[in-house]
Design an enzyme around this catalytic site. Structure first.
Site, PDB file in Angstrom:
ATOM      1  N   CYS A 195      45.100 -12.534 -18.956  1.00 53.35           N
ATOM      2  CA  CYS A 195      45.436 -12.635 -17.538  1.00 53.35           C
ATOM      3  C   CYS A 195      44.503 -13.567 -16.764  1.00 53.35           C
ATOM      4  CB  CYS A 195      45.414 -11.249 -16.905  1.00 53.35           C
ATOM      5  SG  CYS A 195      46.359 -10.040 -17.850  1.00 53.35           S
ATOM      6  N   HIS A 343      42.388 -10.269  -8.107  1.00 54.47           N
ATOM      7  CA  HIS A 343      43.133 -10.023  -9.346  1.00 54.47           C
ATOM      8  C   HIS A 343      44.055  -8.833  -9.091  1.00 54.47           C
ATOM      9  CE1 HIS A 343      44.097 -10.475 -13.497  1.00 54.47           C
ATOM     10  NE2 HIS A 343      43.713  -9.243 -13.789  1.00 54.47           N
ATOM     11  N   GLU A 354      36.877  -4.186  -9.462  1.00 60.71           N
ATOM     12  CA  GLU A 354      36.879  -5.468  -8.754  1.00 60.71           C
ATOM     13  C   GLU A 354      36.287  -5.311  -7.353  1.00 60.71           C
ATOM     14  OE1 GLU A 354      39.762  -9.287  -7.692  1.00 60.71           O
ATOM     15  OE2 GLU A 354      40.681  -7.437  -8.410  1.00 60.71           O
ATOM     16  N   LYS A 375      50.166  -9.493  -6.185  1.00 53.16           N
ATOM     17  CA  LYS A 375      50.844  -8.768  -7.256  1.00 53.16           C
ATOM     18  C   LYS A 375      51.613  -7.582  -6.706  1.00 53.16           C
ATOM     19  CE  LYS A 375      47.753  -9.934 -11.161  1.00 53.16           C
ATOM     20  NZ  LYS A 375      46.706 -10.751 -10.507  1.00 53.16           N
ATOM     21  N   HIS A 380      52.788  -8.838 -11.880  1.00 51.39           N
ATOM     22  CA  HIS A 380      51.706  -9.497 -12.605  1.00 51.39           C
ATOM     23  C   HIS A 380      52.316 -10.530 -13.542  1.00 51.39           C
ATOM     24  CE1 HIS A 380      48.162 -10.408 -14.705  1.00 51.39           C
ATOM     25  NE2 HIS A 380      47.672  -9.201 -14.925  1.00 51.39           N
ATOM     26  N   PHE A 443      42.205  -9.119 -20.316  1.00 54.58           N
ATOM     27  CA  PHE A 443      41.855  -8.283 -21.452  1.00 54.58           C
ATOM     28  C   PHE A 443      40.917  -9.052 -22.380  1.00 54.58           C
ATOM     29  CE2 PHE A 443      45.695  -5.174 -21.779  1.00 54.58           C
ATOM     30  CZ  PHE A 443      45.218  -4.507 -20.673  1.00 54.58           C
TER      31      PHE A 443
END
Length: 457
Positions: A195, A343, A354, A375, A380, A443
């Site tokens: 991502c 994010h 975050e 998002k 996403h 990830f």
């Protein structure tokens, strides 16, 4: 060796995207500011038995609206076609040419040298031809129902699968199609850092231009994982929302009741140029790329460092390159960065960590930041997410408007910053948006941050 003294300045001269909210920058931006949701039932395949049967899909897309020679890309997988359309928009806005019209690719700047045009994509794998592939595997089972008869499998595969279909699944194919469409024969790279990929692709393209490796870079990302295997993988990880009774409100970053992210698909592409090249051809910069930071957590494959230190390092490196002290107000008395495109996935871990990372990086200035997640509206986009969200930063600088985080109705004590809840924010009276940051975390512990600022000559 690149030093601050000899590094080239880099600007953005064009942007384009294909998103679940639409196919052009202006209409999508209008929907983002209105807080529109693109989330609904999955239509790409029969998902009624899936724990998550909704997503944000890029519906009614036709490459012929963007590319004159679209027949040359007939075998391209959906995410590659999205990339071509996004790049066509960015190319046209940059003034380099118009690939939607025959013979107009470099009409705006005929002397453009193809060997000085580079590509850097964060493009994912293609969509597996699931039904034939599954039928082949089942049909090749041995008599015991457990072993595989390889000769039978090979014969069935040759009868059903095509060379083009298999080759086009490769992640590098976006580069192939973009190079063909735009005559780009310079440096070409694709990264798959999950991502964080398209944030990284733009950051690395920025570095290449600073070094003088190219004059123009098409950079961004494209991806779709709205297919049975893609959705199943994230469902098994319990990373996706299962709010099947209310899909439009399922993506709720930073809300206490969040239960996972919503899958999206699409592409975002930017035309980056060295400033001297852009000015020499009379282009108008949309903004300047001022800093890029990257780090790795070295923690776990799917879990974030609980203290968010990887994200902190990436943000601090980007801010340092841009010459910004994150703990001090700017010359107008505002936060040093007026907008952060988060994010902001909508998972319990990501959003709280975050938030913690932004607090660590910005100190006392953190509460003064506008910090929202689109998002919540378009899902996403996985490897395409970072580039699409960077374009929201470009738009914030251009318009003075900041998009909201929708579906944020229940405050979470661990998420206590200004996420611009539910309603867009007009910062024009406070001087607009001069500096914006886009975060992309993936990830495996990849962390990337980009800084863009208003171009002031």
């Amino acid at each position: 060796m690149v030093t601050p003294a000899n590094a080239k300045r880099v600007v953005v001269t064009g942007v384009g995207w294909v998103t679940p909210l639409g196919r052009d920058v202006d209409s999508v931006w209008t929907k983002l500011l209105a807080g529109s949701s693109a989330v609904g039932p999955v239509s790409h395949y029969d998902a009624k038995t899936f724990a998550t049967n909704f997503a944000a899909e890029a519906e009614d897309f036709d490459l012929a609206h963007f590319i004159a020679d679209h027949a040359n890309h007939a075998d391209a997988h959906p995410h590659v076609r999205y990339a071509l359309a996004a790049a066509a928009q960015a190319w046209k806005q940059s003034g380099l040419g118009d690939v939607s019209r025959p013979g107009q690719r470099n009409a705006g700047f005929p002397e453009l040298d193809g060997s000085r045009i580079g590509l850097y994509m964060g493009s994912g794998e293609g969509t597996l031809d699931f039904d034939p592939y599954t039928a082949i595997n089942i049909g090749a089972l041995g008599e015991d129902g457990r072993s595989l008869d390889y000769a039978k499998w090979g014969a069935a595969a040759r009868a059903v699968l095509t060379r083009a279909g298999e080759v086009e699944q490769e992640p590098s194919m976006a580069l192939t199609h973009l190079a063909d469409c735009f005559g780009a024969t310079g440096p070409a790279f694709n990264c798959m850092t999950a991502c964080a990929a398209s944030t990284q692709s733009v950051g690395e393209a920025y570095w290449m231009l600073r070094r003088g490796d190219a004059d123009v870079m098409l950079a961004g990302g494209s991806h779709t994982m709205i297919h049975p295997l893609g959705m199943t993988g994230f469902i098994r990880l319990t990373a996706m929302s299962t709010r099947t009774d209310d899909p439009a409100h399922a993506s709720r970053p930073f809300d206490k009741t969040r239960d996972g992210f919503v899958m999206g698909e699409g592409a975002g592409i930017l035309v980056l140029e060295s400033l001297d090249h852009a000015l020499a051809r009379g282009a108008t910069p949309l903004c300047e790329v001022a800093g890029y930071g990257s780090s790795a957590d070295a923690y776990r494959i799917t879990d974030i460092d609980p203290e968010g230190m990887g994200a902190v390092k990436a943000m601090r490196r980007a801010l340092g390159m841009a010459g910004i002290d994150p703990t001090k107000a700017d010359e107008k008395g505002r936060a040093p960065v007026q907008y952060i495109s988060a994010h902001g996935t909508g998972t319990q871990e990501n959003d709280s960590i975050e938030t913690k990372a932004v607090k660590t990086a910005f100190g006392e200035q953190a509460p003064n930041l506008c910090f929202s997640s689109v998002k919540s509206m378009m899902g996403h986009l996985i490897q395409a997410a970072g580039a699409v969200e960077l374009i929201t930063c470009v738009q914030a600088i251009r318009t003075g408007m900041v998009p909201p985080t929708i579906n944020l109705n229940t405050p979470d004590p661990e998420c206590d910053l200004d996420y611009v809840p539910n309603v867009a924010r007009d910062l024009s009276e406070q001087g607009g948006v001069d500096v914006a940051m886009s975060n992309g975390f993936g990830f495996g512990g990849q962390n990337n941050s980009l800084i863009v600022r208003r171009y002031d000559g």
